[in-house]
Design a protein around this motif. Structure first.
Motif, PDB file in Angstrom:
ATOM      1  N   PHE A  41      79.036  63.897  21.202  1.00 47.45           N
ATOM      2  CA  PHE A  41      77.667  63.939  21.707  1.00 47.45           C
ATOM      3  C   PHE A  41      77.659  64.634  23.064  1.00 47.45           C
ATOM      4  CE2 PHE A  41      74.447  62.062  24.473  1.00 47.45           C
ATOM      5  CZ  PHE A  41      73.307  62.174  23.699  1.00 47.45           C
ATOM      6  N   LEU A  42      76.803  65.631  23.205  1.00 48.66           N
ATOM      7  CA  LEU A  42      76.654  66.339  24.478  1.00 48.66           C
ATOM      8  C   LEU A  42      75.233  66.167  25.005  1.00 48.66           C
ATOM      9  CD1 LEU A  42      77.643  68.348  26.670  1.00 48.66           C
ATOM     10  CD2 LEU A  42      76.750  70.170  25.200  1.00 48.66           C
ATOM     11  N   ASP A  43      75.116  65.592  26.179  1.00 50.82           N
ATOM     12  CA  ASP A  43      73.837  65.550  26.892  1.00 50.82           C
ATOM     13  C   ASP A  43      73.719  66.888  27.601  1.00 50.82           C
ATOM     14  OD1 ASP A  43      71.825  65.340  28.800  1.00 50.82           O
ATOM     15  OD2 ASP A  43      72.448  63.364  29.509  1.00 50.82           O
ATOM     16  N   LEU A  44      73.013  67.819  26.988  1.00 46.59           N
ATOM     17  CA  LEU A  44      73.031  69.177  27.531  1.00 46.59           C
ATOM     18  C   LEU A  44      72.180  69.346  28.781  1.00 46.59           C
ATOM     19  CD1 LEU A  44      70.356  71.084  26.697  1.00 46.59           C
ATOM     20  CD2 LEU A  44      71.362  70.744  24.485  1.00 46.59           C
ATOM     21  N   ILE A  45      71.341  68.391  29.090  1.00 45.56           N
ATOM     22  CA  ILE A  45      70.614  68.456  30.364  1.00 45.56           C
ATOM     23  C   ILE A  45      71.606  68.213  31.510  1.00 45.56           C
ATOM     24  CG2 ILE A  45      68.788  67.432  31.776  1.00 45.56           C
ATOM     25  CD1 ILE A  45      67.753  69.020  29.325  1.00 45.56           C
ATOM     26  N   SER A  46      72.477  67.231  31.336  1.00 46.57           N
ATOM     27  CA  SER A  46      73.468  66.914  32.371  1.00 46.57           C
ATOM     28  C   SER A  46      74.636  67.894  32.386  1.00 46.57           C
ATOM     29  CB  SER A  46      74.011  65.501  32.161  1.00 46.57           C
ATOM     30  OG  SER A  46      72.986  64.547  32.311  1.00 46.57           O
ATOM     31  N   TYR A  47      74.943  68.479  31.231  1.00 44.29           N
ATOM     32  CA  TYR A  47      76.140  69.318  31.110  1.00 44.29           C
ATOM     33  C   TYR A  47      75.823  70.665  30.474  1.00 44.29           C
ATOM     34  CZ  TYR A  47      78.417  64.872  32.050  1.00 44.29           C
ATOM     35  OH  TYR A  47      78.797  63.688  32.616  1.00 44.29           O
ATOM     36  N   ILE A  55      80.287  76.115  24.838  1.00 44.63           N
ATOM     37  CA  ILE A  55      80.360  75.922  23.383  1.00 44.63           C
ATOM     38  C   ILE A  55      79.860  77.175  22.672  1.00 44.63           C
ATOM     39  CG2 ILE A  55      79.346  74.663  21.423  1.00 44.63           C
ATOM     40  CD1 ILE A  55      79.384  72.147  23.265  1.00 44.63           C
ATOM     41  N   ALA A  56      78.744  77.700  23.143  1.00 40.48           N
ATOM     42  CA  ALA A  56      78.180  78.913  22.535  1.00 40.48           C
ATOM     43  C   ALA A  56      79.186  80.059  22.587  1.00 40.48           C
ATOM     44  CB  ALA A  56      76.883  79.295  23.248  1.00 40.48           C
ATOM     45  N   ARG A  57      79.826  80.234  23.734  1.00 36.65           N
ATOM     46  CA  ARG A  57      80.825  81.311  23.882  1.00 36.65           C
ATOM     47  C   ARG A  57      82.084  81.021  23.058  1.00 36.65           C
ATOM     48  NH1 ARG A  57      79.456  80.472  29.199  1.00 36.65           N
ATOM     49  NH2 ARG A  57      81.445  79.426  29.585  1.00 36.65           N
ATOM     50  N   GLU A  58      82.611  79.821  23.214  1.00 38.47           N
ATOM     51  CA  GLU A  58      83.885  79.449  22.587  1.00 38.47           C
ATOM     52  C   GLU A  58      83.835  79.506  21.060  1.00 38.47           C
ATOM     53  OE1 GLU A  58      87.875  77.763  22.813  1.00 38.47           O
ATOM     54  OE2 GLU A  58      86.596  78.371  24.481  1.00 38.47           O
ATOM     55  N   PHE A  59      82.704  79.061  20.490  1.00 36.01           N
ATOM     56  CA  PHE A  59      82.606  78.971  19.035  1.00 36.01           C
ATOM     57  C   PHE A  59      81.649  79.993  18.427  1.00 36.01           C
ATOM     58  CE2 PHE A  59      84.057  74.750  20.447  1.00 36.01           C
ATOM     59  CZ  PHE A  59      85.272  74.721  19.783  1.00 36.01           C
ATOM     60  N   ASN A  60      81.161  80.928  19.266  1.00 37.70           N
ATOM     61  CA  ASN A  60      80.344  82.042  18.802  1.00 37.70           C
ATOM     62  C   ASN A  60      79.097  81.595  18.027  1.00 37.70           C
ATOM     63  OD1 ASN A  60      79.789  84.785  18.703  1.00 37.70           O
ATOM     64  ND2 ASN A  60      80.798  85.028  16.719  1.00 37.70           N
ATOM     65  N   GLU A  86      76.494  73.598  31.447  1.00 28.82           N
ATOM     66  CA  GLU A  86      77.616  74.543  31.480  1.00 28.82           C
ATOM     67  C   GLU A  86      78.543  74.327  30.272  1.00 28.82           C
ATOM     68  OE1 GLU A  86      79.149  70.906  33.505  1.00 28.82           O
ATOM     69  OE2 GLU A  86      77.269  71.996  33.615  1.00 28.82           O
ATOM     70  N   ILE A  87      78.643  73.099  29.788  1.00 25.54           N
ATOM     71  CA  ILE A  87      79.455  72.832  28.592  1.00 25.54           C
ATOM     72  C   ILE A  87      78.748  73.401  27.368  1.00 25.54           C
ATOM     73  CG2 ILE A  87      80.480  71.063  27.107  1.00 25.54           C
ATOM     74  CD1 ILE A  87      80.789  69.308  29.615  1.00 25.54           C
ATOM     75  N   TRP A 134      79.932  57.751  18.863  1.00 24.74           N
ATOM     76  CA  TRP A 134      80.005  59.121  19.361  1.00 24.74           C
ATOM     77  C   TRP A 134      81.021  59.205  20.484  1.00 24.74           C
ATOM     78  CZ3 TRP A 134      77.229  63.032  17.169  1.00 24.74           C
ATOM     79  CH2 TRP A 134      76.148  62.688  16.360  1.00 24.74           C
ATOM     80  N   LYS A 135      81.788  60.278  20.518  1.00 20.64           N
ATOM     81  CA  LYS A 135      82.649  60.573  21.659  1.00 20.64           C
ATOM     82  C   LYS A 135      81.805  61.401  22.622  1.00 20.64           C
ATOM     83  CE  LYS A 135      86.642  60.860  18.654  1.00 20.64           C
ATOM     84  NZ  LYS A 135      87.646  61.777  18.090  1.00 20.64           N
ATOM     85  N   LYS A 136      81.785  60.993  23.875  1.00 17.88           N
ATOM     86  CA  LYS A 136      80.992  61.703  24.870  1.00 17.88           C
ATOM     87  C   LYS A 136      81.696  63.000  25.265  1.00 17.88           C
ATOM     88  CE  LYS A 136      78.599  60.978  29.202  1.00 17.88           C
ATOM     89  NZ  LYS A 136      78.371  60.074  30.325  1.00 17.88           N
ATOM     90  N   LEU A 137      80.986  64.092  25.175  1.00 18.53           N
ATOM     91  CA  LEU A 137      81.490  65.407  25.571  1.00 18.53           C
ATOM     92  C   LEU A 137      80.962  65.684  26.974  1.00 18.53           C
ATOM     93  CD1 LEU A 137      82.942  68.048  24.978  1.00 18.53           C
ATOM     94  CD2 LEU A 137      81.006  68.739  23.577  1.00 18.53           C
ATOM     95  N   ASP A 138      81.851  65.542  27.972  1.00 20.84           N
ATOM     96  CA  ASP A 138      81.400  65.671  29.355  1.00 20.84           C
ATOM     97  C   ASP A 138      82.362  66.474  30.229  1.00 20.84           C
ATOM     98  OD1 ASP A 138      83.466  63.859  29.565  1.00 20.84           O
ATOM     99  OD2 ASP A 138      82.224  62.211  30.304  1.00 20.84           O
TER     100      ASP A 138
END
Length: 111
Positions: free
Chosen positions: A59-65, A72-77, A67-68, A3-7
């Motif tokens: 991979f996105l750890d959404l607890i830590s990030y 994502i929700a906004r950028e990719f609708n 705001e990302i 996985w590439k880390k999305l941070d």
């Protein structure tokens, strides 16, 4: 599976460009959620080496990030969910699913 880390929010533009070459999978993982851990584990157990040639996994750890995740929700609708998978192709979200709907075969059908 690698996985590439999305941070970093700046990676979203990279993902958009990368998706023009091959689809990108984003897995939004909540480290506090057992359903999220189970869904991630199911994908990892099903993944094989050739899959990385077909789709690029992030991979996105959404607890830590969080705001990302919101970006994502906004950028990719796509509406936010957790856990959630999103497949990006040609700069747009072409598939998303969450919770127990996360299915390896469905994801790979979009690769």
């Amino acid at each position: 599976m690698s996985w590439k880390k999305l941070d970093n929010i700046s990676q979203l533009s990279t993902i958009r460009e990368e998706s023009k070459e091959k689809p990108v999978l984003i897995f939004k993982h909540s480290t506090r959620c057992s359903i999220s851990s189970m869904a991630w584990n199911r994908i990892e157990r099903s993944w094989n080496a050739e899959d990385s040639e077909k789709i690029s996994p992030y991979f996105l750890d959404l607890i830590s990030y969080r705001e990302i995740s919101d970006a994502i929700a906004r950028e990719f609708n796509v509406a936010h969910a957790s856990p959630q998978v999103i497949v990006i192709k040609n700069g747009e979200a072409i598939y998303d699913n969450s919770h127990m709907g996360i299915n390896y075969r469905e994801i790979m059908a979009f690769s």
